[in-house]
Design a protein around this motif. Structure first.
Motif, mmCIF file in Angstrom:
data_model
loop_
_atom_site.group_PDB
_atom_site.id
_atom_site.type_symbol
_atom_site.label_atom_id
_atom_site.label_comp_id
_atom_site.label_asym_id
_atom_site.label_seq_id
_atom_site.Cartn_x
_atom_site.Cartn_y
_atom_site.Cartn_z
ATOM 1 N N TYR A 160 0.845 -1.198 0.000
ATOM 2 C CA TYR A 160 0.000 0.000 0.000
ATOM 3 C C TYR A 160 0.883 1.252 0.000
ATOM 4 N N CYS A 163 -2.387 4.996 1.194
ATOM 5 C CA CYS A 163 -3.709 4.488 1.608
ATOM 6 C C CYS A 163 -4.450 5.550 2.419
ATOM 7 N N VAL A 164 -5.727 5.776 2.096
ATOM 8 C CA VAL A 164 -6.504 6.777 2.844
ATOM 9 C C VAL A 164 -7.466 6.119 3.841
ATOM 10 N N GLN A 165 -7.291 4.801 4.067
ATOM 11 C CA GLN A 165 -8.061 4.084 5.100
ATOM 12 C C GLN A 165 -9.566 4.117 4.840
ATOM 13 N N CYS A 166 -9.968 4.040 3.576
ATOM 14 C CA CYS A 166 -11.408 4.110 3.291
ATOM 15 C C CYS A 166 -12.130 2.822 3.688
ATOM 16 N N GLY A 167 -11.394 1.707 3.776
ATOM 17 C CA GLY A 167 -11.996 0.464 4.268
ATOM 18 C C GLY A 167 -12.620 -0.417 3.195
ATOM 19 N N PHE A 168 -12.375 -0.136 1.931
ATOM 20 C CA PHE A 168 -13.009 -0.929 0.874
ATOM 21 C C PHE A 168 -12.012 -1.825 0.124
ATOM 22 N N CYS A 169 -10.940 -2.248 0.805
ATOM 23 C CA CYS A 169 -9.911 -3.048 0.123
ATOM 24 C C CYS A 169 -10.527 -4.258 -0.581
ATOM 25 N N CYS A 173 -9.584 -1.209 -4.777
ATOM 26 C CA CYS A 173 -9.171 0.138 -4.363
ATOM 27 C C CYS A 173 -9.371 1.150 -5.496
ATOM 28 N N TYR A 175 -8.417 4.152 -5.405
ATOM 29 C CA TYR A 175 -7.340 5.146 -5.383
ATOM 30 C C TYR A 175 -6.025 4.605 -5.958
ATOM 31 N N ALA A 177 -4.140 2.879 -4.404
ATOM 32 C CA ALA A 177 -3.181 2.875 -3.293
ATOM 33 C C ALA A 177 -2.702 1.443 -3.024
ATOM 34 N N LYS A 178 -3.576 0.480 -3.317
ATOM 35 C CA LYS A 178 -3.182 -0.932 -3.215
ATOM 36 C C LYS A 178 -2.458 -1.274 -4.519
ATOM 37 N N ARG A 288 -8.658 0.405 7.044
ATOM 38 C CA ARG A 288 -8.455 -0.602 6.010
ATOM 39 C C ARG A 288 -8.969 -1.969 6.464
HETATM 40 S S1 SF4 Z 1 -9.237 0.489 -0.588
HETATM 41 FE FE1 SF4 Z 1 -7.833 -0.205 1.021
HETATM 42 S S2 SF4 Z 1 -5.783 0.289 0.194
HETATM 43 FE FE2 SF4 Z 1 -7.265 1.505 -0.980
HETATM 44 S S3 SF4 Z 1 -7.313 3.472 0.102
HETATM 45 FE FE3 SF4 Z 1 -9.023 2.209 0.879
HETATM 46 S S4 SF4 Z 1 -8.198 1.218 2.722
HETATM 47 FE FE4 SF4 Z 1 -6.440 1.978 1.533
#
Ligand code: SF4
Ligand SMILES: Cc1cc2nc3c(=O)[nH]c(=O)nc-3n(C[C@H](O)[C@H](O)[C@H](O)COP(=O)(O)OP(=O)(O)OC[C@H]3O[C@@H](n4cnc5c(N)ncnc54)[C@H](O)[C@@H]3O)c2cc1C
Length: 483
Positions: A160, A163-169, A173, A175, A177-178, A288
């Motif tokens: 990662y 990561c913005v910690q959106c919680g939808f891994c 993702c 973004y 970020a993953k 996350r």
């Molecule tokens: S989907 Fe996961 S890796 Fe991507 S920004 Fe959200 S928490 Fe982070």
């Protein structure tokens, strides 16, 4: 007339994309057939709507309906949907002897042999240890429970960046970020000319001339064929076995081990219910999907590894949460359950996800239409393993005045997404499907490069070991197999 290629790779997850890149680097003309679609960040959604998830996932219940297995069906496979914990398996995994005296990892494949392959993957996928400021509230609660039981927890490693910690891994993702395979191995292979043909499902493999003919269904349902002297199967452990079993009428010298020795990596999951929250005003479920903290505190003594994650409302709602002595009806639905969830969901429930070493006694077979059926019976060996884990879960609970909540008919949730063993490597076809380099016994040029060939549970989350093993097998192919 069948198309011809130097190499066909079936599946574009960890095992497939890694093989594709290394074969393309060796100058081969590579075709990758991928069942799922070509989805990228612009297609992903922050949603747990099953109608969206089913565009990315395949879900298969066990034949007794007690466990649910899920795996990716999209370009990049599990790397797109996983919750990102990428750990090296400890050395004991490679030396492990199962409950019947069988050593799954062939002699010579040791942790030190694997180290350079682990390193290669970590570099390609930008894997690093999470920072302290990236630990979500759930990780803090988990660490507090582990510490109270006298052991240590530490931060895991993830691919990662930003990561913005959106919680939808696990919904993919949006973004980028993953750093999934669609951002590294796949574009690198495409840059060298490999073709990733999506929405194409491989149906059978037959011998043809000096190589193989792969029959597949294209996005329009048309049956097509491609011939190659080299074929790498990388559809994940369940679908690898289904593909080989569908192909068995044409590959009559396959080992009878195809589809056997299936393991879910000893995965078990449950919830700890705290009587009082460790900290007020914290939302354990935020951040996350994998809440970063993990422990090897019971590895040496029990060969188990634990980590924690968030439990999105959709997943919590699907659990069969049982409260012992919880007062009025002990049911995982209804008004009483709703009040219970309202009271505890924010800051009293700590999920635990565990992997561990136990013999793979499951089976993957196919029905009359060629679809996979999974058996994962609770054998005496598996029951003894669950009993051992329960003692540890209770020990941790007792140290914090918490309770272990049952979340499935047999207490622990035992399905999951860590799938290995159905086409395992080994010394002989009596006990394994592939030789130690992943080449299917009696079939030169036919390899299994993904989780299917990994011969046992990996002790920890498996993706990094699956990937390192794919790098190892690909290196062997490039150095030893003529086009
Ligand atoms: S989907 Fe996961 S890796 Fe991507 S920004 Fe959200 S928490 Fe982070
Ligand atoms: C929700 C979720 C969370 C996870 N979290 C973690 C984690 O945090 N850490 C970790 O280490 N592991 C995690 N995993 C597990 C990890 O993703 C898998 O172990 C890994 O992806 C397996 O790699 P593979 O190459 O064996 O198969 P996959 O990555 O599953 O790739 C197989 C590919 O083959 C394709 N395919 C299947 N059948 C066919 C066919 N007949 N023809 C053509 N293509 C086909 C599939 O569509 C898929 O893209 C998670 C998995 C899931 C689903």
């Amino acid at each position: 007339m069948a198309e011809t290629r130097d190499a066909v790779v079936i599946g574009s997850g960890f095992g497939g994309s890694i093989a594709a890149l290394r074969l393309a680097e060796s100058g081969r003309d590579v075709l990758v057939l991928e069942w799922g679609g070509r989805n990228t960040a612009k297609d992903f959604r922050q949603s747990w709507d099953p109608r969206y998830l089913q565009t990315l996932y395949t879900a298969v219940p066990s034949s007794d309906y007690e466990a649910l297995f899920r795996y990716a069906r999209t370009l990049g496979g599990g790397s797109v949907l996983f919750s990102g914990m990428m750990l090296r398996s400890p050395s004991e995994v490679f030396e492990w002897v199962d409950e019947t005296g069988y050593k799954p990892w062939p002699d010579g494949i040791t942790r030190s042999l694997m180290s350079p392959y682990y390193e290669k993957v970590e570099k390609m996928m930008s894997v690093s240890q999470a920072r302290w400021d990236e630990v979500p509230a759930g990780g803090t609660f988990f660490a507090a429970l582990i510490q109270a039981a006298g052991k240590k927890a530490d931060r895991g490693r993830f691919p990662y960046v930003g990561c913005v910690q959106c919680g939808f891994c696990e919904a993919a993702c949006i973004y980028d970020a993953k750093k999934s395979l669609i951002l590294n191995y796949i574009p690198a292979a495409e840059g060298l000319g490999a073709e990733f043909r999506t929405s194409c499902k491989a149906m059978t493999i037959k011998t043809e001339g000096a190589g193989y003919r792969v029959t597949y269904r294209d996005p329009f349902g048309t049956t097509k064929e491609v011939d190659a002297p080299l074929v790498c199967i990388a559809c994940n452990a369940v679908e690898d076995a289904a593909l080989l079993l569908r192909s068995a009428p044409y590959l009559d010298k396959l080992s009878d081990q195809v589809g056997r020795n299936f393991t879910n990596s000893g995965d078990l999951a449950w919830l700890w219910l705290l009587k009082k929250p460790f900290y007020e005003n914290m939302a354990i479920w935020r951040g996350r999907t994998n809440a970063v903290m993990q422990t090897y505190g019971w590895w040496r003594s029990h060969l188990i590894h634990m980590h924690t994650g968030s439990t999105p409302p959709g997943i919590f709602g699907g659990l069969d949460v049982r409260r012992r002595g919880g007062g009025s009806p002990d049911l995982s639905w209804g008004l009483d359950h709703k009040h219970f969830a309202f009271e505890v969901y924010r800051n009293r429930l700590v999920p635990c996800q565990l992997s561990g070493m136990v013999k793979g006694e499951g089976t993957v077979r196919i029905d009359g239409t060629g679809r996979a059926i999974i058996d994962l019976p609770v054998t005496p060996v598996f029951q003894a393993y669950m009993d051992k884990v329960r003692r540890v879960a209770e020990e941790i609970a007792a140290a914090s005045d918490a309770e272990v909540l049952d979340v499935a008919p047999r207490g622990f949730e035992r399905g999951g997404a860590h799938l290995q063993g159905t086409c395992r490597i080994g010394a002989s076809p009596d006990a394994a499907v592939c030789d130690p380099y992943g080449e299917v016994f009696n079939y030169k040029g036919l390899f299994v490069t993904d989780g299917g060939s990994v011969p046992s549970g990996t002790g920890v989350n498996p993706s990094l070991t699956i990937s390192a093993n794919a790098e190892r097998i690909a290196e062997y192919i490039v150095g030893n197999v003529k086009s």
